[in-house]
Design a protein around this motif. Structure first.
Motif, mmCIF file in Angstrom:
data_model
loop_
_atom_site.group_PDB
_atom_site.id
_atom_site.type_symbol
_atom_site.label_atom_id
_atom_site.label_comp_id
_atom_site.label_asym_id
_atom_site.label_seq_id
_atom_site.Cartn_x
_atom_site.Cartn_y
_atom_site.Cartn_z
ATOM 1 N N ALA A 1 -4.741 8.780 2.615
ATOM 2 C CA ALA A 1 -6.194 8.654 2.728
ATOM 3 C C ALA A 1 -6.695 7.557 1.797
ATOM 4 C CB ALA A 1 -6.870 9.977 2.392
ATOM 5 N N GLY A 2 -7.524 6.689 2.334
ATOM 6 C CA GLY A 2 -8.129 5.623 1.551
ATOM 7 C C GLY A 2 -7.287 4.368 1.422
ATOM 8 N N ALA A 3 -6.029 4.406 1.840
ATOM 9 C CA ALA A 3 -5.168 3.215 1.744
ATOM 10 C C ALA A 3 -5.486 2.262 2.886
ATOM 11 C CB ALA A 3 -3.700 3.607 1.783
ATOM 12 N N SER A 4 -5.417 0.967 2.611
ATOM 13 C CA SER A 4 -5.651 -0.058 3.625
ATOM 14 C C SER A 4 -4.316 -0.673 4.030
ATOM 15 C CB SER A 4 -6.569 -1.145 3.053
ATOM 16 O OG SER A 4 -6.668 -2.212 3.960
ATOM 17 N N TYR A 5 -4.056 -0.701 5.332
ATOM 18 C CA TYR A 5 -2.791 -1.216 5.839
ATOM 19 C C TYR A 5 -2.952 -2.532 6.610
ATOM 20 C CZ TYR A 5 -1.363 3.515 4.681
ATOM 21 O OH TYR A 5 -1.122 4.682 4.018
ATOM 22 N N GLY A 6 -4.142 -3.116 6.563
ATOM 23 C CA GLY A 6 -4.419 -4.323 7.338
ATOM 24 C C GLY A 6 -3.607 -5.540 6.948
ATOM 25 N N ASP A 7 -3.146 -5.615 5.698
ATOM 26 C CA ASP A 7 -2.399 -6.790 5.241
ATOM 27 C C ASP A 7 -0.891 -6.606 5.300
ATOM 28 O OD1 ASP A 7 -4.733 -8.200 4.743
ATOM 29 O OD2 ASP A 7 -4.871 -7.484 2.673
ATOM 30 N N VAL A 8 -0.414 -5.485 5.828
ATOM 31 C CA VAL A 8 1.023 -5.244 5.906
ATOM 32 C C VAL A 8 1.609 -6.145 7.002
ATOM 33 C CG1 VAL A 8 2.805 -3.537 6.440
ATOM 34 C CG2 VAL A 8 0.793 -2.866 5.121
ATOM 35 N N PRO A 9 2.642 -6.938 6.694
ATOM 36 C CA PRO A 9 3.264 -7.783 7.729
ATOM 37 C C PRO A 9 3.734 -6.927 8.905
ATOM 38 C CG PRO A 9 4.096 -8.351 5.550
ATOM 39 C CD PRO A 9 3.280 -7.100 5.387
ATOM 40 N N PRO B 1 0.827 -1.217 0.000
ATOM 41 C CA PRO B 1 0.000 0.000 0.000
ATOM 42 C C PRO B 1 0.862 1.269 0.000
ATOM 43 C CG PRO B 1 0.003 -0.992 2.173
ATOM 44 C CD PRO B 1 0.719 -1.949 1.260
ATOM 45 N N PRO B 2 0.299 2.368 -0.515
ATOM 46 C CA PRO B 2 1.036 3.634 -0.515
ATOM 47 C C PRO B 2 1.124 4.222 0.885
ATOM 48 C CG PRO B 2 -1.188 3.980 -1.317
ATOM 49 C CD PRO B 2 -1.018 2.494 -1.118
ATOM 50 N N ILE B 3 2.165 4.979 1.108
ATOM 51 C CA ILE B 3 2.361 5.691 2.366
ATOM 52 C C ILE B 3 3.160 6.950 2.067
ATOM 53 C CG2 ILE B 3 4.506 4.490 2.999
ATOM 54 C CD1 ILE B 3 3.275 4.468 5.923
ATOM 55 N N THR B 4 2.888 8.019 2.776
ATOM 56 C CA THR B 4 3.663 9.240 2.597
ATOM 57 C C THR B 4 4.911 9.140 3.459
ATOM 58 O OG1 THR B 4 1.676 10.530 2.153
ATOM 59 C CG2 THR B 4 3.638 11.753 2.841
ATOM 60 N N LEU C 1 -1.988 -6.594 20.263
ATOM 61 C CA LEU C 1 -2.311 -7.429 19.112
ATOM 62 C C LEU C 1 -3.725 -7.166 18.609
ATOM 63 C CD1 LEU C 1 -0.736 -10.757 20.358
ATOM 64 C CD2 LEU C 1 0.244 -9.095 18.777
ATOM 65 N N LEU C 2 -4.594 -6.665 19.467
ATOM 66 C CA LEU C 2 -5.977 -6.385 19.081
ATOM 67 C C LEU C 2 -6.139 -5.001 18.468
ATOM 68 C CD1 LEU C 2 -7.731 -7.850 22.232
ATOM 69 C CD2 LEU C 2 -7.782 -8.806 19.937
ATOM 70 N N ASN C 3 -5.173 -4.096 18.687
ATOM 71 C CA ASN C 3 -5.304 -2.717 18.221
ATOM 72 C C ASN C 3 -5.051 -2.544 16.739
ATOM 73 O OD1 ASN C 3 -6.114 -1.560 20.595
ATOM 74 N ND2 ASN C 3 -4.044 -1.132 21.272
ATOM 75 N N GLY C 4 -4.344 -3.450 16.131
ATOM 76 C CA GLY C 4 -4.109 -3.366 14.699
ATOM 77 C C GLY C 4 -3.130 -2.287 14.300
ATOM 78 N N PHE C 5 -3.329 -1.734 13.111
ATOM 79 C CA PHE C 5 -2.345 -0.857 12.502
ATOM 80 C C PHE C 5 -2.204 0.486 13.167
ATOM 81 C CE2 PHE C 5 -0.923 2.092 9.163
ATOM 82 C CZ PHE C 5 0.337 1.557 9.011
ATOM 83 N N ASP C 6 -3.152 0.924 13.954
ATOM 84 C CA ASP C 6 -3.017 2.236 14.590
ATOM 85 C C ASP C 6 -1.749 2.307 15.423
ATOM 86 O OD1 ASP C 6 -5.246 3.228 13.413
ATOM 87 O OD2 ASP C 6 -6.571 2.768 15.080
ATOM 88 N N LEU D 1 4.646 0.866 1.646
ATOM 89 C CA LEU D 1 4.910 0.291 2.965
ATOM 90 C C LEU D 1 5.002 -1.226 2.824
ATOM 91 C CD1 LEU D 1 5.220 0.452 6.024
ATOM 92 C CD2 LEU D 1 2.716 0.467 6.192
ATOM 93 N N HIS D 2 6.173 -1.794 3.127
ATOM 94 C CA HIS D 2 6.398 -3.230 2.978
ATOM 95 C C HIS D 2 6.158 -4.010 4.271
ATOM 96 C CE1 HIS D 2 8.104 -2.740 -1.017
ATOM 97 N NE2 HIS D 2 8.717 -1.668 -0.537
ATOM 98 N N GLU D 3 6.592 -3.460 5.377
ATOM 99 C CA GLU D 3 6.395 -4.137 6.664
ATOM 100 C C GLU D 3 6.621 -3.141 7.782
ATOM 101 O OE1 GLU D 3 9.556 -7.019 7.887
ATOM 102 O OE2 GLU D 3 10.470 -6.494 5.972
ATOM 103 N N ARG D 4 6.229 -3.521 8.992
ATOM 104 C CA ARG D 4 6.418 -2.669 10.165
ATOM 105 C C ARG D 4 6.849 -3.544 11.328
ATOM 106 N NH1 ARG D 4 0.023 -1.660 9.719
ATOM 107 N NH2 ARG D 4 -0.485 -3.813 10.062
#
Length: 174
Positions: free
Chosen positions: A71-79, A9-12, A162-167, A25-28
């Motif tokens: 805006a509008g990008a989904s980061y849920g699948d980022v490792p 996904p894109p990221i600034t 682990l429950l908070n996700g990408f935030d 964004l490849h991973e975090r």
């Protein structure tokens, strides 16, 4: 730069001089000092033939200081690699240096708003003889309405990130 399932996904990305470019964004990864994001930004490179071609420059940067959401990008699948939280000092004193792995679900009276509590297997409040859940099943249970995490045994401290996700990573306090 269209966002397709095959590309990250894109990221600034905020460059050292304050310029902002759209990257990928490849991973975090969570570290004791905070979050690191592995990002790629567009650049140019020289080829062996002496020409110039478009390329991606990939680097680890600190979040949130060097990245912003698109805006509008989904980061849920980022490792994502989370830092395992050590139990608090009082929890270490109560439980000792190691505790059994897994989680135990205590089912509560269905008439009240609370339906269950997730505990570490050796928590004083955990029901005896209850099956021990692996992490994925414990997270599924914790995600259900009316299930809370025990604060006595550290279940809340360990499972909440682990429950908070990408935030996690964008918030400076996380």
């Amino acid at each position: 730069m269209a966002d397709t399932p095959s590309e990250p996904p894109p990221i600034t990305v905020v460059l050292p001089d304050g310029q902002e470019v759209t990257g990928r964004l490849h991973e975090r990864q969570q570290t004791p000092e905070g979050w690191l994001f592995r990002v790629s930004v567009p650049a140019w490179q020289n080829t062996a033939e002496g020409t110039v071609e478009a390329a991606w420059y990939t680097v680890w940067v600190q979040a949130p200081a060097h990245v912003k959401r698109v805006a509008g990008a989904s980061y849920g699948d980022v490792p994502t690699a989370y830092l395992k939280s050590p139990p608090s000092r009082s929890v270490r004193e109560v439980l000792g240096p190691r505790r059994p792995t897994g989680w135990v679900l205590q089912k509560l009276d269905a008439r009240g708003p609370d339906r269950g509590v997730l505990h570490a297997p050796d928590c004083d409040e955990a029901p005896e003889g209850a099956p021990v859940l692996e992490l994925e099943r414990a997270l599924d249970a914790a995600d259900k309405a009316g299930v809370r995490l025990c604060s006595l045994c550290g279940a809340g401290q360990e499972l909440e990130p682990l429950l908070n996700g990408f935030d996690q990573g964008f918030d400076p306090d996380s």
